[in-house]
Design an enzyme around this catalytic site. Sequence first.
Site, PDB file in Angstrom:
ATOM      1  N   ASP A 240       0.762  -1.241  -0.066  1.00 19.98           N
ATOM      2  CA  ASP A 240       0.111   0.190  -0.083  1.00 19.98           C
ATOM      3  C   ASP A 240       0.847   1.276   0.043  1.00 19.98           C
ATOM      4  O   ASP A 240       1.847   1.444   0.602  1.00 19.98           O
ATOM      5  CB  ASP A 240      -0.835  -0.082   1.006  1.00 19.98           C
ATOM      6  CG  ASP A 240      -1.741   1.395   1.448  1.00 19.98           C
ATOM      7  OD1 ASP A 240      -2.686   1.476   0.844  1.00 19.98           O
ATOM      8  OD2 ASP A 240      -1.492   2.078   2.442  1.00 19.98           O
ATOM      9  N   GLU A 313       1.365  -0.539  -5.411  1.00 22.79           N
ATOM     10  CA  GLU A 313       0.584   0.422  -5.354  1.00 22.79           C
ATOM     11  C   GLU A 313       1.225   1.678  -5.552  1.00 22.79           C
ATOM     12  O   GLU A 313       1.732   2.460  -4.531  1.00 22.79           O
ATOM     13  CB  GLU A 313      -0.602   0.663  -4.472  1.00 22.79           C
ATOM     14  CG  GLU A 313      -1.741   1.560  -4.854  1.00 22.79           C
ATOM     15  CD  GLU A 313      -2.142   2.534  -3.593  1.00 22.79           C
ATOM     16  OE1 GLU A 313      -1.515   2.561  -2.584  1.00 22.79           O
ATOM     17  OE2 GLU A 313      -3.313   3.027  -3.804  1.00 22.79           O
TER      18      GLU A 313
HETATM   19  C1  GLC Z   1      -3.813   3.435  -0.462  1.00 15.76           C
HETATM   20  C2  GLC Z   1      -4.996   2.789  -0.190  1.00 15.76           C
HETATM   21  C3  GLC Z   1      -5.992   3.800   0.244  1.00 15.76           C
HETATM   22  C4  GLC Z   1      -5.579   4.454   1.526  1.00 15.76           C
HETATM   23  C5  GLC Z   1      -4.115   4.828   1.539  1.00 15.76           C
HETATM   24  C6  GLC Z   1      -3.608   5.008   2.804  1.00 15.76           C
HETATM   25  O1  GLC Z   1      -3.641   4.575  -1.526  1.00 15.76           O
HETATM   26  O2  GLC Z   1      -5.389   2.071  -1.388  1.00 15.76           O
HETATM   27  O3  GLC Z   1      -7.428   3.090   0.498  1.00 15.76           O
HETATM   28  O4  GLC Z   1      -6.422   5.389   1.841  1.00 15.76           O
HETATM   29  O5  GLC Z   1      -3.237   4.081   0.809  1.00 15.76           O
HETATM   30  O6  GLC Z   1      -3.120   3.784   3.318  1.00 15.76           O
END
Ligand code: GLC
Length: 599
Positions: A240, A313
């Site tokens: 993440d 991500e």
């Molecule tokens: C990522 C997740 C999102 C979250 C953020 C903070 O982007 O996909 O949903 O709010 O990280 O953890």
Amino acid sequence: MSRFNKLLVVLLVAALQSCLLEAAAVDLERATSSSDTTKDWWQVAQFYQIYPRSFKDSDGDGIGDLQGIISKLDHLKDIGVTATWLSPIFASPMADFGYDISDFFDIQPEYGTLDDFDQLIAAANERGLKIILDFVPNHSSDENIWFKKSVKREKGYEDYYVWHDGYLNASTGVREPPSNWLQAFRGSAWEWNDERQQYYLHQFAVKQPDLNYRNPAVVAQMKRVLTFWLNRGVAGFRIDAVPWCFEVVPDAEGRYPDEPLSGYTDDPDDSSYLKHIYTQDQPETVDMVYQWRTLLDDYKRIHGGDTRVLMVETYSSLDYVMQFYGNRTTKGAQIPFNFQFIVGGNGDKNNTLLNATGFVKIINSWLSQMPAGQTANWVMGNHDQRRVGSRYGEHRIDTMNMLQMFLPGVSVTYQGEELGMTDLDISWADTRDPAACNSNESIYEQFTRDPARTPFQWSSEANAGFSTNSSTWLPINPNYVTVNVETETAADSSHLKLYKQLVTLRQTRTLQYGSTRYAAVNDNVVAIKRSLSGETSYVLVANVLDTSVSAVDVATVLYATGSYRITLANPEANAAVGSNVTLSSLALEPYATLILESV
Ligand code: GLC
Ligand code: MG
């Protein structure tokens, strides 16, 4: 436009411009060659993202849970999914719906227990499904014991988070934050802690303090987290918010530099007000991902089993994203998420108008910049973005699934996209997402991620068969009466039925190993050919606009000789599956998409 998109559009416009496409077709023989006949499980997997809170509620509290997921594994199996990544299921006060973890080694009670998790792994294994967890390295909850200890400056925890005195403004006598840095959810990224008498950094909500990756104890602790879940049988991790892991090192006086203004908005609370040159995309972050990959590979060497995967991500510029694949000496993540279909094009709302050249630019941006020998991946949506049908238009729901399955590499489906679920407008009163709640009633719709997080639609029964409770944590989209698994399974033709056919088609040797050629034939038509010597060739033709076309020649740009017949079509196409077509002179209705096979 969501906060992510806003800042990303900025980065990506630059990236896309740098790879402006000529009208000519693009050939991509190098990424996949016909001699390449063995692939690891993840390269041919059908990935699926579960948002556990909204997937299936087993105990009638209106919130999805692990037993709910277990009860629906057969659905995943049925639609051809082979691996699923779960948004966070760990103990959490739910300030950011699980992305604020208070205990990285336990399950959120609303979702179940460690026993339920073990059952989930066992039940998934029985069905040949792999479970991938969401690893949230950048921050914890402020209710995590590590943070509580850090607040108290307990030995070993003093520097677990990023603390700073800030500065006393001599003229006003008021203490001010260490820098102008902004959190992703609006407002300062620094929060004063009364007890410790210092500011802490939080790139996301106030309740999500950033862990300090310059502290080796933190690095070691987070590796323990990975090992804990590997020991319980997971097949890998989605990582993440990776770009935020490291911030720049403060200068000799301990000062953090202010970030420059971006010029993209005049709203000083909006994260895209600044260019995040000191708080995102630092080189150390890439190295950290390489270390995690090494941990996974070592784990496999010691304990055996299949390859464990990392999915990263990051909505950064493509040259940064591509670094996560690794370099000549070090392996990185197998799947740095390809968000080009999310951030590319005209920007989220206007993608309903994206023409064929726009589509081809998006496809080409990834394939042309991906390092040789790596595997592409295609992500059309997730829990942070508007749904595909709401971003690209409902007439293109099937087209997007067809493209995703037809393009070379890994495909990742967000739950509900196989049904063609669409966004639900949610009132301010029902809004739950911190990205929206941190704003106000007049602007929250720009930031909210709730519309794509509504409960999954299983049937036309009450609450879409998601829960027996009288209410659910987010409202259910009223279109569930027709858009649901049961109804779409029974129908002669549906998004779900086509999705299943696509998953099957994707398993052919041509789609798994074949080379790829693609082009925008004119404003309307995207054409893609997949071919492999000795095997059937496939051609996808999509009229992505709302006007019809005739006498389109896709044979020339694709070097497609011989006869083709229709193997799959969306309902927008007035086409009979099985009938022959003339590739040099095709007629296509508005939004018609066909997949053809050589005969
Ligand atoms: C990522 C997740 C999102 C979250 C953020 C903070 O982007 O996909 O949903 O709010 O990280 O953890
Ligand atoms: Mg429940």
